[in-house]
Design a protein around this motif. Structure first.
Motif, PDB file in Angstrom:
ATOM      1  N   MET A 243       8.770   1.994   2.833  1.00  0.00           N
ATOM      2  CA  MET A 243       7.506   1.270   2.730  1.00  0.00           C
ATOM      3  C   MET A 243       6.823   1.083   4.085  1.00  0.00           C
ATOM      4  SD  MET A 243       6.938   0.865  -0.435  1.00  0.00           S
ATOM      5  CE  MET A 243       7.811   0.959  -2.013  1.00  0.00           C
ATOM      6  N   ALA A 244       7.601   0.910   5.151  1.00  0.00           N
ATOM      7  CA  ALA A 244       6.988   0.724   6.469  1.00  0.00           C
ATOM      8  C   ALA A 244       6.269   1.993   6.914  1.00  0.00           C
ATOM      9  CB  ALA A 244       8.044   0.317   7.484  1.00  0.00           C
ATOM     10  N   ARG A 245       6.895   3.128   6.702  1.00  0.00           N
ATOM     11  CA  ARG A 245       6.250   4.385   7.081  1.00  0.00           C
ATOM     12  C   ARG A 245       5.053   4.685   6.192  1.00  0.00           C
ATOM     13  NH1 ARG A 245      11.008   8.730   8.700  1.00  0.00           N
ATOM     14  NH2 ARG A 245      11.612   7.704  10.653  1.00  0.00           N
TER      15      ARG A 245
ATOM     16  N   LEU B  47     -11.198  17.437  -2.573  1.00  0.00           N
ATOM     17  CA  LEU B  47     -10.267  17.206  -1.471  1.00  0.00           C
ATOM     18  C   LEU B  47      -8.898  16.811  -2.016  1.00  0.00           C
ATOM     19  CD1 LEU B  47     -12.375  15.109   1.094  1.00  0.00           C
ATOM     20  CD2 LEU B  47     -12.020  17.584   1.033  1.00  0.00           C
ATOM     21  N   ASP B  48      -7.883  17.014  -1.206  1.00  0.00           N
ATOM     22  CA  ASP B  48      -6.551  16.507  -1.521  1.00  0.00           C
ATOM     23  C   ASP B  48      -6.454  15.068  -1.026  1.00  0.00           C
ATOM     24  OD1 ASP B  48      -5.408  18.905  -2.615  1.00  0.00           O
ATOM     25  OD2 ASP B  48      -5.311  19.707  -0.580  1.00  0.00           O
ATOM     26  N   ASP B  49      -5.784  14.234  -1.795  1.00  0.00           N
ATOM     27  CA  ASP B  49      -5.480  12.897  -1.299  1.00  0.00           C
ATOM     28  C   ASP B  49      -3.969  12.750  -1.181  1.00  0.00           C
ATOM     29  OD1 ASP B  49      -4.735  12.587  -3.931  1.00  0.00           O
ATOM     30  OD2 ASP B  49      -6.351  11.213  -4.438  1.00  0.00           O
ATOM     31  N   ILE B  50      -3.547  11.650  -0.575  1.00  0.00           N
ATOM     32  CA  ILE B  50      -2.126  11.453  -0.302  1.00  0.00           C
ATOM     33  C   ILE B  50      -1.617  10.247  -1.069  1.00  0.00           C
ATOM     34  CG2 ILE B  50      -0.417  10.879   1.477  1.00  0.00           C
ATOM     35  CD1 ILE B  50      -2.041  12.468   3.455  1.00  0.00           C
ATOM     36  N   ASP B  51      -0.805  10.517  -2.071  1.00  0.00           N
ATOM     37  CA  ASP B  51      -0.165   9.458  -2.850  1.00  0.00           C
ATOM     38  C   ASP B  51       1.351   9.605  -2.894  1.00  0.00           C
ATOM     39  OD1 ASP B  51      -2.519   8.019  -3.775  1.00  0.00           O
ATOM     40  OD2 ASP B  51      -2.950   9.786  -4.985  1.00  0.00           O
ATOM     41  N   THR B  52       1.847  10.821  -2.665  1.00  0.00           N
ATOM     42  CA  THR B  52       3.277  11.100  -2.792  1.00  0.00           C
ATOM     43  C   THR B  52       3.749  11.916  -1.596  1.00  0.00           C
ATOM     44  OG1 THR B  52       2.980  13.200  -3.960  1.00  0.00           O
ATOM     45  CG2 THR B  52       3.009  11.187  -5.309  1.00  0.00           C
ATOM     46  N   LEU B  53       5.062  12.095  -1.491  1.00  0.00           N
ATOM     47  CA  LEU B  53       5.617  12.901  -0.414  1.00  0.00           C
ATOM     48  C   LEU B  53       5.146  14.344  -0.525  1.00  0.00           C
ATOM     49  CD1 LEU B  53       7.461  13.178   2.038  1.00  0.00           C
ATOM     50  CD2 LEU B  53       9.392  13.480   0.469  1.00  0.00           C
TER      51      LEU B  53
ATOM     52  N   VAL C 247      -9.965   3.457 -18.677  1.00  0.00           N
ATOM     53  CA  VAL C 247      -9.726   4.579 -17.774  1.00  0.00           C
ATOM     54  C   VAL C 247      -8.259   4.583 -17.345  1.00  0.00           C
ATOM     55  CG1 VAL C 247     -10.230   5.547 -15.494  1.00  0.00           C
ATOM     56  CG2 VAL C 247     -12.091   4.700 -16.926  1.00  0.00           C
ATOM     57  N   ARG C 248      -7.646   5.749 -17.388  1.00  0.00           N
ATOM     58  CA  ARG C 248      -6.243   5.883 -16.988  1.00  0.00           C
ATOM     59  C   ARG C 248      -6.178   6.157 -15.485  1.00  0.00           C
ATOM     60  NH1 ARG C 248      -5.079  10.225 -21.624  1.00  0.00           N
ATOM     61  NH2 ARG C 248      -7.316  10.556 -21.179  1.00  0.00           N
ATOM     62  N   TRP C 249      -6.274   5.059 -14.730  1.00  0.00           N
ATOM     63  CA  TRP C 249      -6.275   5.169 -13.279  1.00  0.00           C
ATOM     64  C   TRP C 249      -4.934   5.710 -12.784  1.00  0.00           C
ATOM     65  CZ3 TRP C 249     -10.962   4.916 -11.592  1.00  0.00           C
ATOM     66  CH2 TRP C 249     -11.902   4.070 -12.221  1.00  0.00           C
ATOM     67  N   SER C 250      -4.961   6.348 -11.616  1.00  0.00           N
ATOM     68  CA  SER C 250      -3.763   6.890 -10.965  1.00  0.00           C
ATOM     69  C   SER C 250      -3.063   7.944 -11.814  1.00  0.00           C
ATOM     70  CB  SER C 250      -2.779   5.760 -10.604  1.00  0.00           C
ATOM     71  OG  SER C 250      -3.387   4.819  -9.752  1.00  0.00           O
TER      72      SER C 250
ATOM     73  N   SER D 250       0.841  -1.196   0.000  1.00  0.00           N
ATOM     74  CA  SER D 250       0.000   0.000   0.000  1.00  0.00           C
ATOM     75  C   SER D 250       0.875   1.246   0.000  1.00  0.00           C
ATOM     76  CB  SER D 250      -0.921   0.016   1.223  1.00  0.00           C
ATOM     77  OG  SER D 250      -0.170   0.045   2.418  1.00  0.00           O
ATOM     78  N   LYS D 251       0.382   2.290  -0.671  1.00  0.00           N
ATOM     79  CA  LYS D 251       1.080   3.574  -0.753  1.00  0.00           C
ATOM     80  C   LYS D 251       2.519   3.398  -1.231  1.00  0.00           C
ATOM     81  CE  LYS D 251      -2.365   6.035   0.465  1.00  0.00           C
ATOM     82  NZ  LYS D 251      -3.026   6.786  -0.605  1.00  0.00           N
ATOM     83  N   THR D 252       2.688   2.621  -2.296  1.00  0.00           N
ATOM     84  CA  THR D 252       4.056   2.334  -2.759  1.00  0.00           C
ATOM     85  C   THR D 252       4.736   3.557  -3.366  1.00  0.00           C
ATOM     86  OG1 THR D 252       3.136   1.477  -4.838  1.00  0.00           O
ATOM     87  CG2 THR D 252       3.622  -0.124  -3.088  1.00  0.00           C
ATOM     88  N   ARG D 253       3.968   4.448  -4.005  1.00  0.00           N
ATOM     89  CA  ARG D 253       4.586   5.671  -4.527  1.00  0.00           C
ATOM     90  C   ARG D 253       5.134   6.520  -3.387  1.00  0.00           C
ATOM     91  NH1 ARG D 253       0.677   8.843  -8.375  1.00  0.00           N
ATOM     92  NH2 ARG D 253      -0.967   7.751  -7.246  1.00  0.00           N
ATOM     93  N   LEU D 254       4.365   6.647  -2.318  1.00  0.00           N
ATOM     94  CA  LEU D 254       4.825   7.349  -1.136  1.00  0.00           C
ATOM     95  C   LEU D 254       5.997   6.600  -0.506  1.00  0.00           C
ATOM     96  CD1 LEU D 254       4.430   9.612   0.964  1.00  0.00           C
ATOM     97  CD2 LEU D 254       2.762   8.116   2.112  1.00  0.00           C
TER      98      LEU D 254
END
Length: 213
Positions: free
Chosen positions: A27-29, A185-191, A159-162, A17-21
């Motif tokens: 990955m643990a954080r 809303l803003d979502d969180i995918d990256t730093l 559909v071009r997801w992500s 999960s949240k691999t881009r971040l």
């Protein structure tokens, strides 16, 4: 209750999960962030259920790893496994499973500012349309809803997801339908997303210190 909210979430496991971040903070954080966002989203959905506004179901992958024991123990939410396939196939399947026959909204576990009030506002907006979107600032969407599930298309193929095109691509696959929009809303995918989200994303419930230095 005829209105239904389904929360769609991936198990908060490092490397899944949240691999881009995770490429930026580890990955643990990133999995910690995912867990926090899931809890925050579920709390918002369950607040609405407690007020009698809708019923809540959790579409989890895999279900046993994602659902907090308190949700199961208190019988507050029904949990089911997401279907196989791409994101579009999983969204459509989850909405059909979760529907109680009335308006159905699906939300992802990515937006730290989500609240029961915002979800309720999306249901009210949906009164004037067939479909409702809660846009995300990056071009995707944090919420998608339909007045009746029989209006859903058979697929979201292509559909071009992500990407910044995700919501626009889905809209194009809903021709001749009344489409309305809820709050952005803003979502969180990256730093960059995480740094812009403010203290609500950096502190987990009950923590005295931020998750990240």
């Amino acid at each position: 209750m005829s209105r239904a909210v389904v929360v769609m979430a991936k198990a908060p496991v490092a490397g899944r999960s949240k691999t881009r971040l995770g490429r930026d903070i580890g990955m643990a954080r990133a999995a910690q962030v995912s867990r926090f966002l899931i809890d925050r989203t579920m709390d918002a959905a369950l607040q609405g259920q407690a007020r009698g506004w809708w019923s809540v179901r959790l579409a989890a992958d895999p279900a046993a790893s994602i659902c907090e024991p308190r949700f199961r123990r208190n019988g507050r939410v029904d949990v089911f496994h997401q279907a196989r396939g791409d994101l579009g196939e999983r969204i459509l399947a989850a909405m059909k499973i979760a529907s109680s026959g009335g308006p159905t909204i699906i939300i992802g576990a990515d937006a730290p500012a989500v609240s029961a009030v915002l979800i309720e506002r999306a249901f009210r907006v949906l009164n004037a349309g067939d479909f409702v979107f809660g846009p995300a600032a990056d071009g995707g969407f944090w919420l998608f809803g339909v007045k009746r599930v029989d209006l859903l298309p058979r697929s979201f193929e292509g559909v071009r997801w992500s990407t910044k095109n995700a919501m626009g691509d889905v809209v194009e696959r809903l021709p001749e339908r009344r489409i309305v929009f809820a709050d952005t809303l803003d979502d969180i995918d990256t730093l960059t997303d995480l740094n812009g989200a403010g203290p609500s994303a950096l502190f987990a419930s009950g923590r005295r210190r931020p998750m990240f230095d």
